[in-house]
Enzyme design. Structure first.
Site, PDB file in Angstrom:
ATOM      1  N   GLY A   1      -1.765  39.620  -3.521  1.00 31.82           N
ATOM      2  CA  GLY A   1      -0.471  39.294  -4.106  1.00 31.82           C
ATOM      3  C   GLY A   1       0.688  40.064  -3.514  1.00 31.82           C
ATOM      4  O   GLY A   1       1.842  39.805  -3.834  1.00 31.82           O
TER       5      GLY A   1
ATOM      6  N   GLU B   1       3.352  29.232   6.019  1.00 30.35           N
ATOM      7  CA  GLU B   1       2.581  28.015   5.809  1.00 30.35           C
ATOM      8  C   GLU B   1       3.307  27.122   4.818  1.00 30.35           C
ATOM      9  O   GLU B   1       3.938  27.607   3.868  1.00 30.35           O
ATOM     10  CB  GLU B   1       1.177  28.341   5.282  1.00 30.35           C
ATOM     11  CG  GLU B   1       0.305  29.054   6.293  1.00 30.35           C
ATOM     12  CD  GLU B   1      -1.074  29.368   5.754  1.00 30.35           C
ATOM     13  OE1 GLU B   1      -1.968  29.617   6.571  1.00 30.35           O
ATOM     14  OE2 GLU B   1      -1.246  29.397   4.515  1.00 30.35           O
TER      15      GLU B   1
ATOM     16  N   HIS C   1      -6.584  27.135  -6.878  1.00 27.87           N
ATOM     17  CA  HIS C   1      -7.021  28.253  -6.036  1.00 27.87           C
ATOM     18  C   HIS C   1      -8.515  28.441  -6.295  1.00 27.87           C
ATOM     19  O   HIS C   1      -8.921  28.886  -7.362  1.00 27.87           O
ATOM     20  CB  HIS C   1      -6.240  29.520  -6.409  1.00 27.87           C
ATOM     21  CG  HIS C   1      -6.495  30.676  -5.511  1.00 27.87           C
ATOM     22  ND1 HIS C   1      -5.511  31.563  -5.126  1.00 27.87           N
ATOM     23  CD2 HIS C   1      -7.617  31.117  -4.896  1.00 27.87           C
ATOM     24  CE1 HIS C   1      -6.022  32.487  -4.336  1.00 27.87           C
ATOM     25  NE2 HIS C   1      -7.308  32.230  -4.194  1.00 27.87           N
TER      26      HIS C   1
ATOM     27  N   HIS D   1       1.309  35.866  -7.996  1.00 20.41           N
ATOM     28  CA  HIS D   1       0.277  35.740  -6.962  1.00 20.41           C
ATOM     29  C   HIS D   1      -0.920  36.654  -7.212  1.00 20.41           C
ATOM     30  O   HIS D   1      -1.711  36.896  -6.290  1.00 20.41           O
ATOM     31  CB  HIS D   1       0.851  36.016  -5.568  1.00 20.41           C
ATOM     32  CG  HIS D   1       1.987  35.119  -5.195  1.00 20.41           C
ATOM     33  ND1 HIS D   1       1.838  33.760  -4.999  1.00 20.41           N
ATOM     34  CD2 HIS D   1       3.305  35.376  -5.000  1.00 20.41           C
ATOM     35  CE1 HIS D   1       2.999  33.230  -4.691  1.00 20.41           C
ATOM     36  NE2 HIS D   1       3.913  34.179  -4.690  1.00 20.41           N
TER      37      HIS D   1
ATOM     38  N   LYS E   1      -4.354  37.299  -9.715  1.00 19.77           N
ATOM     39  CA  LYS E   1      -5.241  36.567 -10.616  1.00 19.77           C
ATOM     40  C   LYS E   1      -5.289  37.207 -12.002  1.00 19.77           C
ATOM     41  O   LYS E   1      -5.289  38.429 -12.139  1.00 19.77           O
ATOM     42  CB  LYS E   1      -6.652  36.522 -10.019  1.00 19.77           C
ATOM     43  CG  LYS E   1      -6.709  35.868  -8.650  1.00 19.77           C
ATOM     44  CD  LYS E   1      -8.008  36.190  -7.930  1.00 19.77           C
ATOM     45  CE  LYS E   1      -7.980  35.700  -6.494  1.00 19.77           C
ATOM     46  NZ  LYS E   1      -9.143  36.181  -5.715  1.00 19.77           N
TER      47      LYS E   1
ATOM     48  N   ARG F   1     -15.281  41.956   1.015  1.00 20.95           N
ATOM     49  CA  ARG F   1     -15.588  43.081   0.133  1.00 20.95           C
ATOM     50  C   ARG F   1     -16.002  42.548  -1.224  1.00 20.95           C
ATOM     51  O   ARG F   1     -15.991  41.340  -1.471  1.00 20.95           O
ATOM     52  CB  ARG F   1     -14.357  43.974  -0.025  1.00 20.95           C
ATOM     53  CG  ARG F   1     -13.133  43.187  -0.505  1.00 20.95           C
ATOM     54  CD  ARG F   1     -12.032  44.065  -1.025  1.00 20.95           C
ATOM     55  NE  ARG F   1     -10.790  43.353  -1.262  1.00 20.95           N
ATOM     56  CZ  ARG F   1     -10.519  42.613  -2.335  1.00 20.95           C
ATOM     57  NH1 ARG F   1     -11.427  42.457  -3.287  1.00 20.95           N
ATOM     58  NH2 ARG F   1      -9.340  42.011  -2.469  1.00 20.95           N
TER      59      ARG F   1
END
Length: 411
Positions: free
Chosen positions: A155, A194, A202, A229, A231, A284
């Site tokens: 984020g 983008e 997502h 951005h 979660k 990770r």
């Protein structure tokens, strides 16, 4: 492994220390001065003081002085640092994570995008921009776009831009955020832009890979409910159409193999009704690994430790994924004010919910407080049930049953 250094803090440090205890592996945790009381709750065999969780040389010195032969970096901090992974290897330590080359590749959004294109995995229309004029030219064919720092993530170093915005300022802020969080000179190296994919979900895929080049998956997660951005709620499995799901799983495994990934990797996508686009890979352990553990029955931290020791997917029974069982939901509980800033009031009462199908990952308790220098995550409330509706309902009930007095929260 004979002795494990847990190079992180909070609930993930406690989670890793628990996995170490389950295999009778002595663990040394580290703690800054602010976290001394918190670290006492990790369940590690020793606590070593450090000034910073991002000081690689200090962590290596702790490992040497305390007799550790392996390092688990958790998530955040140095978990995706190719330099730290390499330094651990040079010091004769097992790094419980991806090899340096894979970390370097996935830590560079330009290189990651190139790998996806070469692997014929769809990506949103994009470009590398170095000046406001470059960005303005890109926006000539798109009303709005997502600007990403080359080394951003979590984020940070990401923002939406549109025609008419101050593009120079947006690029400077984006590059600065990425540089502060992850190092590097994004302003000189360029940013990724983008086209904004509106109305997309997502969705991410959990991949496991071994040193032989074998890779498999442990299904998918929906992480669409976010704030700034970042979660907030994750659900596994994602509930995709069968054809879309198969395409995402295959693409993720292809990307893992192409990058030489070893250990865990999460491949993230934007998914619309008729298309999907690769976003990034986090090589990770993820904050939301919990929901995958509940639907798969696989202990992901133990799997990391085993893969770092050289075990193969075949020896772990993971060449093919276990059948997904039910649905799991995770809700992140943060100590934060309604304005969005951290709430650092001491916790007076802290009574997490219990019951069948309820899991709470936390290192906090009464008498402790979130610190403004670190992430304000207090707890992860995770529920598991036969279907999505039941899992969501159970999570709502668990949140309402959580007795917490002191700091403000996002609940």
């Amino acid at each position: 492994m004979r002795r494990l250094l847990v190079a992180n803090r909070g609930e993930i440090a406690k989670r890793v220390a628990r996995a170490a205890r389950e295999r009778a592996l002595p663990a040394v945790a580290v703690a800054t001065r602010e976290d001394e009381a918190l670290a006492a709750r990790y369940g590690a065999n020793e606590i070593a003081p450090v000034a910073s969780y991002a000081d690689a040389e200090a962590l290596l010195e702790v490992a040497r002085s305390r007799g550790c032969d392996a390092v688990h970096p958790g998530y955040g901090f140095l978990s995706e640092s190719a330099a730290f992974s390499r330094a651990c290897g040079d010091a004769g330590l097992l790094f419980v994570g991806a090899p340096p080359a894979a970390l370097a590749l996935w830590g560079d959004k330009i290189a990651a995008r190139d790998v996806a294109v070469a692997s014929r995995v769809p990506v949103a229309r994009g470009a590398v921009v170095r000046t406001a004029s470059d960005l303005e030219a890109f926006l000539a064919d798109a009303e709005s776009a997502i600007l990403k720092a080359r080394t951003g993530g979590g984020g940070r170093g990401i923002r939406e831009v549109a025609r008419g915005d101050d593009l120079s300022e947006a690029m400077a802020l984006c590059a600065a955020e990425g540089g502060r969080a992850f190092g590097g000179d994004d302003a000189a190296e360029g940013l990724v832009v983008e086209e904004l994919v509106r109305g997309a979900r997502h969705v991410e895929v959990q991949v496991v890979a071994d040193a032989s080049g074998a890779a498999s998956h442990l299904w998918d997660r929906d992480c669409s409910l976010q704030r700034r951005h970042q979660k907030l709620v994750e659900i596994a499995p994602a509930g995709l159409a069968a054809e879309t799901r198969r395409a995402l799983l295959d693409a993720s495994i292809e990307l893992a193999k192409a990058s030489g990934l070893v250990g865990l990797g999460t491949f993230e996508f934007l998914v619309t009704e008729d298309a999907f686009f690769f976003c990034e890979c986090n090589p990770r352990l993820q904050v939301e690994h919990t929901v995958t553990e509940l639907i798969s029955g696989v202990d992901l931290v133990e799997t990391q430790l085993s893969l770092a020791e050289g075990r193969t997917l075949a020896s772990l029974g993971l060449v093919d994924p276990p059948a997904a069982r039910g649905v799991a939901v995770q809700a992140r509980l943060y100590a934060e004010k309604q304005s969005g800033g951290p709430s650092v009031a001491p916790i007076k009462v802290f009574e997490p919910p219990t019951g069948a199908g309820v899991r709470v990952d936390t290192a906090y308790g009464a008498g402790l407080a979130a610190h403004p220098s670190y992430d304000a995550l207090l707890a992860k409330i995770v529920t598991h049930a036969a279907d999505r509706g039941a899992a969501v309902a159970k999570c709502r009930l668990a949140l309402s049953d959580f007795v917490l007095d002191g700091p403000e929260t996002n609940a």
